[in-house]
Design a protein around this motif. Structure first.
Motif, short mmCIF file in Angstrom:
data_model
loop_
_atom_site.label_atom_id
_atom_site.label_comp_id
_atom_site.label_asym_id
_atom_site.label_seq_id
_atom_site.Cartn_x
_atom_site.Cartn_y
_atom_site.Cartn_z
N THR A 111 0.99 -1.25 0.16
CA THR A 111 0.06 0.03 -0.07
C THR A 111 1.00 1.26 0.04
N LEU A 112 0.89 2.12 -1.01
CA LEU A 112 1.50 3.26 -1.15
C LEU A 112 0.81 4.46 -0.81
N LEU A 113 1.77 5.40 -0.43
CA LEU A 113 1.20 6.83 0.26
C LEU A 113 1.70 7.87 -0.71
N GLN A 114 1.08 8.78 -1.35
CA GLN A 114 1.63 9.91 -1.86
C GLN A 114 1.60 10.95 -0.91
N TYR A 115 2.93 11.16 -0.31
CA TYR A 115 3.00 11.81 1.00
C TYR A 115 3.36 13.48 0.59
N PHE A 116 2.65 13.96 0.08
CA PHE A 116 2.54 15.34 -0.21
C PHE A 116 1.11 15.60 -1.03
N HIS A 117 0.82 16.93 -1.19
CA HIS A 117 -0.11 17.48 -2.26
C HIS A 117 0.30 18.83 -2.71
N TRP A 118 -0.32 19.40 -3.80
CA TRP A 118 0.25 20.47 -4.29
C TRP A 118 0.42 21.64 -3.49
N TYR A 119 -0.42 21.70 -2.54
CA TYR A 119 -0.25 23.00 -1.55
C TYR A 119 0.12 22.62 -0.31
N TYR A 120 0.88 21.66 -0.03
CA TYR A 120 1.42 21.31 1.35
C TYR A 120 1.91 22.70 2.12
#
Length: 494
Positions: free
Chosen positions: A5-14
Motif C-alpha cells: 500500500t503506497l502513500l503519496q506523501y504530499f499534495h500540491w499546496y502542502y
C-alpha cells in the motif's frame, strides 16, 4: 505475504507548520503501523521558483536543499540532511522511499544564449510556422551557487530540443531548437498534437549522448547520496522511451538494486496507449491507472453511473500486475490543471475499489489521511479557499487490506447500482477473508460466496455501517448488506 500500500506523501499546496521532511520523520513509525509499505516523496531538488516550488520546475538536480540558489538554501520541503534522514527513517520502519524524478525538462537557466529556432503550430507540433531565426533564451545552466560540487557539467542550448520563452522578443511560444541532432522533435511515445515531446520550460535533448551520460551519473549519485529504493518518473509520455529504458537498466546494474519504478503517463482516453507503453518499455515500470481514476470520478458525479462498468477499459483490468491505482493525486485535486476530484460521498467506495481487490497496488492521497486547507485562484482569477477533509474510515480500511484482503476473489459486479466481491482468505493469515458490498443507489443486498472453509463463521461490518451479523452457510455463502450510497466491508468476528 504482504499487501503493498503506497502513500503519496504530499499534495500540491502542502503548507503545514513542519517542513515535510521533518514531518516525515515524525510520521514514519505510525504510517508503518497503519500498513503503508511505500511513500512517494515529492521532488527534492532546487527548482526555478525556489522555496515556494513543489518541484516540477526543476533547476538543479544536484541541489537537495544544500546550496544558496534561487534565493533559498532549503527547498519548500526542507534541507538535504533532513531529506536523507527522512528516507532512512522510512526505510528503517520497513517503508520503501520512492523519489520523484522529473527528467523531461529544466527551468530557470542562469545565462542567455543565441539559439536558432523555428516556431511550430501548438496544435500540430510537426508543422513549422517559420523559417529558422535566432532568439535569446535562458538555455545555459552553470549553477553558480553550487560551484561545480558533485558535477561540473554545463547545460547549454545543445542540451535542449525546445523552449517556450524568447527573452529578446518577450514572447511565449513553442520554439523548436535547430541543432545537430535534427530539426524536429525527439521520438516519444505520445502522438498527441502530432508529437508531444515538448511539454514546458527547456525540453531536454536525449539525442545528445553527453546529456544521457550526465543524467545517468546523477541517478547513481542520487541513490548513493540518499538511499531511496524506488522512483516515480514524471511525464514519461513526453520523454524518449529508449532513454528511459537505458536509464532504468543502468540504475539497476550500477547500483545493484532492483528498484521499484512507477511512471506517470496521464491518459483518460485509451487503455491501449498504456498497454503500448508497457510493451515498448518491456514492462520495466508500473503505471498509474489514470483511466480507473477517471471512471471513479465519473461515478462520483452521478448516482446513475453503472457500477458494473467501473473497471471497463482500465489498466488494472488489462494489466493488473503493473497498475498502481489511486483515487486522487496532486494533479487532480481542486484548483489544479487536471482537476477531477472525486466527490466526498463516493470516496469510501473508491478506496474500497482500490484497496480490497487482487489487482493493482493502491496509492493513498495525503489529504485523505491528514486533511488539507489551502487557498489559490480559480481559472477565472478569483481567490478561493479549499478544505479537503480526512477520510475517517481510511486508516481502518488500510488495516483491513494489510491483515485480511487475501485469497481467491469472487466477483459480483452484476447490478448497475450494487456490486460486490469476496476474498476467501489464506491459511497463513488468521482471520483473513473479506466481503465487500457497495451501492450508489438504494440499500443493497447480495448472496455471495466466501468459501466452504468458513461455514459456520460469523462476519461483521468492520466499518460499522451495518450492525447485523452474517452467518456463513453450509455452501460457504452469506447474505451481505450495505446502506444506500455506501460501502460495507465484512470481516470475520474474532
Amino acid at each position: 505475504m504482504d499487501n503493498q500500500t503506497l502513500l503519496q506523501y504530499f499534495h500540491w499546496y502542502y503548507n503545514e507548520e513542519d517542513k515535510l521532511w521533518i514531518k516525515a520523520k515524525k510520521d514514519a513509525q505510525s504510517l508503518a503501523e497503519k500498513g503503508i509499505t511505500g511513500v512517494w516523496l515529492p521532488p527534492a531538488y532546487k527548482a526555478e521558483s525556489g522555496a515556494t516550488s513543489i518541484g516540477y520546475d526543476p533547476y538543479d538536480l544536484f541541489d537537495l536543499g544544500e546550496f544558496d540558489q534561487k534565493n533559498t538554501v532549503e527547498t519548500r520541503f526542507g534541507n538535504k540532511l533532513d531529506y536523507q534522514e527522512a528516507i532512512k527513517v522510512f526505510q528503517d520502519n520497513g517503508i520503501v522511499a520512492i523519489a520523484d524524478v522529473v527528467l523531461n525538462h529544466k527551468a530557470g537557466g542562469d545565462e542567455l544564449e543565441q539559439v536558432p529556432v523555428r516556431t511550430v503550430d501548438p496544435e500540430n507540433r510537426l508543422a513549422f510556422t517559420s523559417a529558422v531565426f535566432n532568439i535569446e533564451a535562458w538555455t545555459k545552466f552553470t549553477f553558480p551557487g553550487r560551484n561545480k560540487a558533485y558535477s561540473d557539467f554545463v547545460w547549454d542550448k545543445n542540451c535542449f530540443s525546445g523552449v517556450d520563452w524568447a527573452e529578446d522578443l518577450k514572447e511565449t511560444g513553442i520554439y523548436s531548437i535547430q541543432n545537430e541532432y535534427g530539426d524536429g522533435w525527439e521520438e516519444v511515445p505520445s502522438l498527441e498534437l502530432g508529437n508531444y515531446d515538448y511539454l514546458m520550460f527547456n525540453d531536454i535533448e536525449y539525442r545528445n549522448s553527453a546529456v544521457r551520460e550526465e543524467v545517468k551519473r546523477w541517478g547513481e549519485w542520487y541513490y548513493h547520496t540518499c538511499g531511496m529504493k524506488g522512483f516515480r518518473l514524471d511525464a514519461v509520455k513526453h520523454i524518449s522511451s529508449d532513454f528511459l529504458i537505458d536509464w532504468i537498466d543502468h540504475m539497476k546494474a550500477a547500483c545493484g538494486l532492483d528498484f521499484f519504478f512507477v511512471a506517470e503517463n496521464w491518459n483518460i482516453e485509451s487503455v491501449e496507449s498504456l498497454q503500448h507503453y508497457i510493451n515498448i518499455t518491456g514492462g520495466r515500470m508500473q503505471l498509474f491507472d489514470s483511466l480507473l481514476h477517471h471512471n471513479l470520478f465519473m461515478a462520483s458525479t452521478t448516482k446513475m453511473y453503472d457500477l458494473t462498468k467501473i473497471f471497463d477499459d482500465t489498466l488494472v483490468q488489462a494489466q493488473p500486475l503493473l497498475a498502481v491505482t489511486f483515487v486522487d493525486n496532486h494533479d487532480s485535486q481542486p484548483l489544479q490543471a487536471l482537476e477531477s476530484y472525486i466527490d466526498f460521498w463516493f470516496r469510501p467506495l473508491a478506496y474500497a475499489l482500490i484497496l480490497f481487490r487482487e489487482g493493482g497496488i493502491p496509492c493513498i492521497f495525503y489529504p485523505d489521511l491528514f486533511g488539507a486547507k489551502y487557498i489559490d485562484k480559480t481559472e477565472e482569477g478569483y481567490e478561493t479557499g479549499v478544505e479537503l477533509v480526512a477520510l475517517a474510515v481510511l486508516p481502518e480500511m488500510i488495516g483491513i487490506r494489510r491483515d485480511r484482503a487475501f485469497g481467491i476473489q469472487h466477483d459480483y459486479l452484476d447490478f448497475p447500482t450494487c456490486i460486490g466481491w469476496t476474498r476467501e482468505g489464506i491459511e497463513e493469515r488468521e482471520q483473513s477473508g473479506i466481503a465487500v458490498l457497495m451501492s450508489n443507489g438504494e440499500m443493497g443486498m447480495k448472496l455471495m460466496k466466501i468459501g466452504t472453509g468458513h461455514t459456520g463463521k460469523v462476519m461483521i461490518d468492520a466499518l460499522g455501517v451495518r450492525k447485523e451479523e452474517v452467518l456463513i452457510d453450509e455452501n460457504g455463502c452469506g447474505e451481505f448488506y450495505c446502506n444506500a450510497g455506501s460501502v460495507s466491508v465484512w470481516v470475520f468476528s474474532s
